[in-house]
Write a protein that holds these residues in place. Structure first.
Motif, PDB file in Angstrom:
ATOM      1  N   TYR A  33       4.647 -30.430   6.415  1.00  0.00           N
ATOM      2  CA  TYR A  33       5.498 -29.926   7.493  1.00  0.00           C
ATOM      3  C   TYR A  33       5.043 -30.582   8.788  1.00  0.00           C
ATOM      4  CZ  TYR A  33       7.272 -26.309   4.376  1.00  0.00           C
ATOM      5  OH  TYR A  33       7.885 -25.644   3.347  1.00  0.00           O
ATOM      6  N   SER A  35       5.652 -30.374  13.225  1.00  0.00           N
ATOM      7  CA  SER A  35       6.300 -29.717  14.379  1.00  0.00           C
ATOM      8  C   SER A  35       6.098 -30.585  15.623  1.00  0.00           C
ATOM      9  CB  SER A  35       5.815 -28.280  14.544  1.00  0.00           C
ATOM     10  OG  SER A  35       4.411 -28.202  14.497  1.00  0.00           O
ATOM     11  N   GLY A  36       4.967 -30.436  16.327  1.00  0.00           N
ATOM     12  CA  GLY A  36       4.745 -31.300  17.491  1.00  0.00           C
ATOM     13  C   GLY A  36       4.354 -32.712  17.089  1.00  0.00           C
ATOM     14  N   GLY A  37       3.703 -32.823  15.944  1.00  0.00           N
ATOM     15  CA  GLY A  37       3.328 -34.133  15.402  1.00  0.00           C
ATOM     16  C   GLY A  37       2.053 -34.717  15.985  1.00  0.00           C
ATOM     17  N   THR A  38       1.415 -34.046  16.942  1.00  0.00           N
ATOM     18  CA  THR A  38       0.240 -34.665  17.595  1.00  0.00           C
ATOM     19  C   THR A  38      -0.901 -34.868  16.602  1.00  0.00           C
ATOM     20  OG1 THR A  38      -0.720 -32.577  18.360  1.00  0.00           O
ATOM     21  CG2 THR A  38       0.802 -33.663  19.868  1.00  0.00           C
ATOM     22  N   GLU A  39      -1.017 -33.965  15.648  1.00  0.00           N
ATOM     23  CA  GLU A  39      -2.088 -34.093  14.647  1.00  0.00           C
ATOM     24  C   GLU A  39      -1.601 -34.917  13.450  1.00  0.00           C
ATOM     25  OE1 GLU A  39      -4.208 -30.416  13.811  1.00  0.00           O
ATOM     26  OE2 GLU A  39      -4.319 -31.001  11.717  1.00  0.00           O
ATOM     27  N   VAL A  40      -0.398 -34.597  12.967  1.00  0.00           N
ATOM     28  CA  VAL A  40       0.125 -35.285  11.775  1.00  0.00           C
ATOM     29  C   VAL A  40       0.206 -36.790  12.034  1.00  0.00           C
ATOM     30  CG1 VAL A  40       2.170 -35.595  10.319  1.00  0.00           C
ATOM     31  CG2 VAL A  40       1.396 -33.292  10.872  1.00  0.00           C
ATOM     32  N   THR A 110       2.697 -27.792  19.535  1.00  0.00           N
ATOM     33  CA  THR A 110       3.358 -26.498  19.349  1.00  0.00           C
ATOM     34  C   THR A 110       2.361 -25.403  18.957  1.00  0.00           C
ATOM     35  OG1 THR A 110       3.759 -26.870  16.996  1.00  0.00           O
ATOM     36  CG2 THR A 110       5.445 -27.683  18.536  1.00  0.00           C
ATOM     37  N   LEU A 119      -7.762 -29.251  12.360  1.00  0.00           N
ATOM     38  CA  LEU A 119      -8.959 -29.428  13.195  1.00  0.00           C
ATOM     39  C   LEU A 119      -9.653 -28.080  13.385  1.00  0.00           C
ATOM     40  CD1 LEU A 119      -7.668 -32.001  15.829  1.00  0.00           C
ATOM     41  CD2 LEU A 119      -9.153 -32.395  13.881  1.00  0.00           C
ATOM     42  N   GLU A 123      -7.491 -23.182  19.191  1.00  0.00           N
ATOM     43  CA  GLU A 123      -7.805 -22.174  20.209  1.00  0.00           C
ATOM     44  C   GLU A 123      -6.686 -21.172  20.447  1.00  0.00           C
ATOM     45  OE1 GLU A 123     -10.064 -23.952  23.722  1.00  0.00           O
ATOM     46  OE2 GLU A 123      -9.448 -25.712  22.585  1.00  0.00           O
ATOM     47  N   LEU A 164       5.004 -21.331   8.585  1.00  0.00           N
ATOM     48  CA  LEU A 164       5.017 -20.348   9.672  1.00  0.00           C
ATOM     49  C   LEU A 164       6.349 -20.454  10.407  1.00  0.00           C
ATOM     50  CD1 LEU A 164       3.442 -18.319  11.471  1.00  0.00           C
ATOM     51  CD2 LEU A 164       2.527 -20.280  12.713  1.00  0.00           C
ATOM     52  N   ARG A 181     -14.125 -20.973  28.731  1.00  0.00           N
ATOM     53  CA  ARG A 181     -14.183 -22.160  27.868  1.00  0.00           C
ATOM     54  C   ARG A 181     -15.233 -23.104  28.433  1.00  0.00           C
ATOM     55  NH1 ARG A 181     -11.543 -27.263  26.839  1.00  0.00           N
ATOM     56  NH2 ARG A 181     -10.343 -27.273  24.898  1.00  0.00           N
TER      57      ARG A 181
HETATM   58  C1  LIG Z   1      -5.449 -35.414  22.940  1.00  0.00           C
HETATM   59  C2  LIG Z   1      -5.453 -34.106  22.206  1.00  0.00           C
HETATM   60  C3  LIG Z   1      -6.350 -33.110  22.604  1.00  0.00           C
HETATM   61  C4  LIG Z   1      -6.355 -31.867  21.959  1.00  0.00           C
HETATM   62  N1  LIG Z   1      -7.233 -30.887  22.366  1.00  0.00           N
HETATM   63  C5  LIG Z   1      -7.223 -29.681  21.747  1.00  0.00           C
HETATM   64  C6  LIG Z   1      -8.110 -28.645  22.142  1.00  0.00           C
HETATM   65  O1  LIG Z   1      -8.911 -28.782  23.066  1.00  0.00           O
HETATM   66  N2  LIG Z   1      -8.045 -27.454  21.460  1.00  0.00           N
HETATM   67  C7  LIG Z   1      -7.179 -27.235  20.425  1.00  0.00           C
HETATM   68  O2  LIG Z   1      -7.166 -26.138  19.854  1.00  0.00           O
HETATM   69  N3  LIG Z   1      -6.326 -28.210  20.051  1.00  0.00           N
HETATM   70  C8  LIG Z   1      -6.319 -29.402  20.673  1.00  0.00           C
HETATM   71  N4  LIG Z   1      -5.459 -30.376  20.284  1.00  0.00           N
HETATM   72  C9  LIG Z   1      -4.421 -30.042  19.315  1.00  0.00           C
HETATM   73  C10 LIG Z   1      -4.849 -29.957  17.867  1.00  0.00           C
HETATM   74  O3  LIG Z   1      -5.843 -30.889  17.665  1.00  0.00           O
HETATM   75  C11 LIG Z   1      -3.674 -30.140  16.922  1.00  0.00           C
HETATM   76  O4  LIG Z   1      -3.506 -31.516  16.779  1.00  0.00           O
HETATM   77  C12 LIG Z   1      -2.367 -29.568  17.388  1.00  0.00           C
HETATM   78  O5  LIG Z   1      -2.542 -28.242  17.694  1.00  0.00           O
HETATM   79  C13 LIG Z   1      -1.290 -29.706  16.377  1.00  0.00           C
HETATM   80  O6  LIG Z   1      -0.071 -29.210  16.916  1.00  0.00           O
HETATM   81  P1  LIG Z   1       1.283 -29.980  16.633  1.00  0.00           P
HETATM   82  O7  LIG Z   1       2.388 -29.112  17.077  1.00  0.00           O
HETATM   83  O8  LIG Z   1       1.248 -31.349  17.174  1.00  0.00           O
HETATM   84  O9  LIG Z   1       1.263 -29.964  15.029  1.00  0.00           O
HETATM   85  P2  LIG Z   1       1.592 -31.065  13.938  1.00  0.00           P
HETATM   86  O10 LIG Z   1       0.803 -32.311  14.150  1.00  0.00           O
HETATM   87  O11 LIG Z   1       3.049 -31.205  13.787  1.00  0.00           O
HETATM   88  O12 LIG Z   1       1.022 -30.280  12.652  1.00  0.00           O
HETATM   89  C14 LIG Z   1      -0.362 -29.913  12.546  1.00  0.00           C
HETATM   90  C15 LIG Z   1      -0.604 -29.304  11.160  1.00  0.00           C
HETATM   91  O13 LIG Z   1       0.076 -28.059  11.039  1.00  0.00           O
HETATM   92  C16 LIG Z   1       1.045 -28.098   9.968  1.00  0.00           C
HETATM   93  N5  LIG Z   1       2.203 -27.384  10.483  1.00  0.00           N
HETATM   94  C17 LIG Z   1       2.863 -27.622  11.650  1.00  0.00           C
HETATM   95  N6  LIG Z   1       3.795 -26.672  11.855  1.00  0.00           N
HETATM   96  C18 LIG Z   1       3.726 -25.822  10.797  1.00  0.00           C
HETATM   97  C19 LIG Z   1       4.432 -24.632  10.432  1.00  0.00           C
HETATM   98  N7  LIG Z   1       5.386 -24.115  11.208  1.00  0.00           N
HETATM   99  N8  LIG Z   1       4.080 -24.017   9.272  1.00  0.00           N
HETATM  100  C20 LIG Z   1       3.107 -24.514   8.471  1.00  0.00           C
HETATM  101  N9  LIG Z   1       2.399 -25.635   8.770  1.00  0.00           N
HETATM  102  C21 LIG Z   1       2.718 -26.281   9.918  1.00  0.00           C
HETATM  103  C22 LIG Z   1       1.276 -29.567   9.678  1.00  0.00           C
HETATM  104  O14 LIG Z   1       1.615 -29.798   8.330  1.00  0.00           O
HETATM  105  C23 LIG Z   1      -0.100 -30.159   9.994  1.00  0.00           C
HETATM  106  O15 LIG Z   1      -0.988 -29.958   8.927  1.00  0.00           O
HETATM  107  C24 LIG Z   1      -5.450 -31.629  20.885  1.00  0.00           C
HETATM  108  C25 LIG Z   1      -4.574 -32.634  20.466  1.00  0.00           C
HETATM  109  C26 LIG Z   1      -4.563 -33.855  21.108  1.00  0.00           C
HETATM  110  C27 LIG Z   1      -3.607 -34.907  20.635  1.00  0.00           C
END
Ligand SMILES: Cc1cc2nc3c(=O)[nH]c(=O)nc-3n(C[C@H](O)[C@H](O)[C@H](O)COP(=O)(O)OP(=O)(O)OC[C@H]3O[C@@H](n4cnc5c(N)ncnc54)[C@H](O)[C@@H]3O)c2cc1C
Length: 273
Positions: A33, A35-40, A110, A119, A123, A164, A181
């Motif tokens: 799945y 959503s925001g894609g920052t991690e994926v 997201t 990760l 938080e 979710l 923090r």
């Molecule tokens: C530069 C940077 C700094 C960051 N600093 C922090 C920080 O200090 N503290 C912190 O907590 N986070 C931090 N993050 C964010 C964290 O690392 C995650 O990458 C981010 O929260 C993922 O959110 P996303 O919406 O981009 O999710 P995505 O990359 O889209 O997905 C992340 C994961 O969740 C799953 N997923 C997404 N949506 C759903 C859903 N609805 N149901 C089931 N599974 C789902 C995906 O399959 C994947 O495994 C940072 C990210 C970046 C890029």
């Protein structure tokens, strides 16, 4: 750039999204799945994870909305952190969410992705646990509801292929939420310790991120907490076994920061010397 072909799906209903994941898994396709894609996307680019398909949940309209109902503020899992931070009804969680990443990243990142991410930090889950939020999630039989505290243990524990859908934050959870923090370098960095404390008439919530390899929290009945002669030592004692050492800080330093912060929050004694 992702150095191989990836199938992209953008379903428009919860049923379609679930069926899409189920079918892909039955066909032995490694799907995620999205959503925001920052991690994926970061992980796929770096080769840190491998997927053959992503299912973008942003086609499901109600997962991108915030609704204010009588008892709850209902936040779709696809809502970016900045949208939550700017929402007038979500002031209690704002001071915690606006410490995560930087403003530009939070436009994409997201709430659902943060809770479900791989990760250690995640938080955003701390204030939601503190306020005793519920979640809605989707599986084969439709939309289900659970207390977040019942399904979050180190990570969100949903059945295979489930996702979710929404987070329901009580409007009158009670208590006073405080947080601090601490980072090793600059403010835009992962925390070495993020403490969130919520003291209500019935319970004391203490949740930590950056302290362990996953978010940890404890609930202390208010009458037990009120009896403690040394709240700093008692609270630290609940968490000490979870402390980690890494390149940012030793476990002893993390425990020291925790004791110091709990002393500041509670007015309790902590002599670090
Ligand atoms: C530069 C940077 C700094 C960051 N600093 C922090 C920080 O200090 N503290 C912190 O907590 N986070 C931090 N993050 C964010 C964290 O690392 C995650 O990458 C981010 O929260 C993922 O959110 P996303 O919406 O981009 O999710 P995505 O990359 O889209 O997905 C992340 C994961 O969740 C799953 N997923 C997404 N949506 C759903 C859903 N609805 N149901 C089931 N599974 C789902 C995906 O399959 C994947 O495994 C940072 C990210 C970046 C890029």
């Amino acid at each position: 750039m992702i150095a191989y072909n990836l199938d992209y799906f953008k379903p428009e209903t919860t049923e379609e999204a679930y069926e899409c994941m189920k079918t892909l898994k039955e066909d032995k396709v490694n799907a995620l799945y999205y959503s925001g894609g920052t991690e994926v996307i970061t992980n796929l680019r770096k080769g840190a994870s491998k997927a053959d398909a992503v299912i973008d949940l942003k086609g499901i309209v109600e997962m991108s909305e915030i609704l204010v109902e009588d008892e709850y503020i209902v936040v779709g899992a696809n809502v970016p952190l900045n949208v939550m931070i700017e929402h007038p009804e979500l002031e209690s969680v704002m001071p915690i969410l606006n410490k995560i990443a930087d403003h530009t990243v939070r436009n994409a990142l997201t709430i659902g992705g943060n809770i479900c991410g791989k990760l250690p930090f995640r938080e955003a889950v701390l204030p939601l646990l503190a306020l005793n939020s519920s979640i809605k999630w989707v599986d084969e039989s439709g939309i289900k509801e659970s207390l977040l505290r019942d399904v979050f243990d180190k990570r969100l524990k949903l059945p295979p292929n489930a996702f979710l859908y929404q987070i329901m934050i009580p409007r009158n959870a009670g208590g006073q939420m405080i947080s601090k923090r601490m980072e090793a370098h600059t403010e835009v960095d992962y925390p070495i310790l993020h403490v969130v404390m919520n003291i209500s008439d019935t319970e004391v919530f203490v949740g930590l991120s950056g302290f362990s390899s996953f978010p940890v929290y404890q609930l202390i009945p208010r009458n037990v907490y009120d009896e403690w002669s040394d709240p700093v030592g008692s609270i630290a004692g609940l968490f000490e076994k979870d402390a980690k050492s890494d390149e940012r800080a030793s476990k002893e330093y993390r425990v020291h920061l925790l004791k110091n912060q709990i002393a500041l929050f509670t007015g309790g004694a902590y002599d670090s010397l």
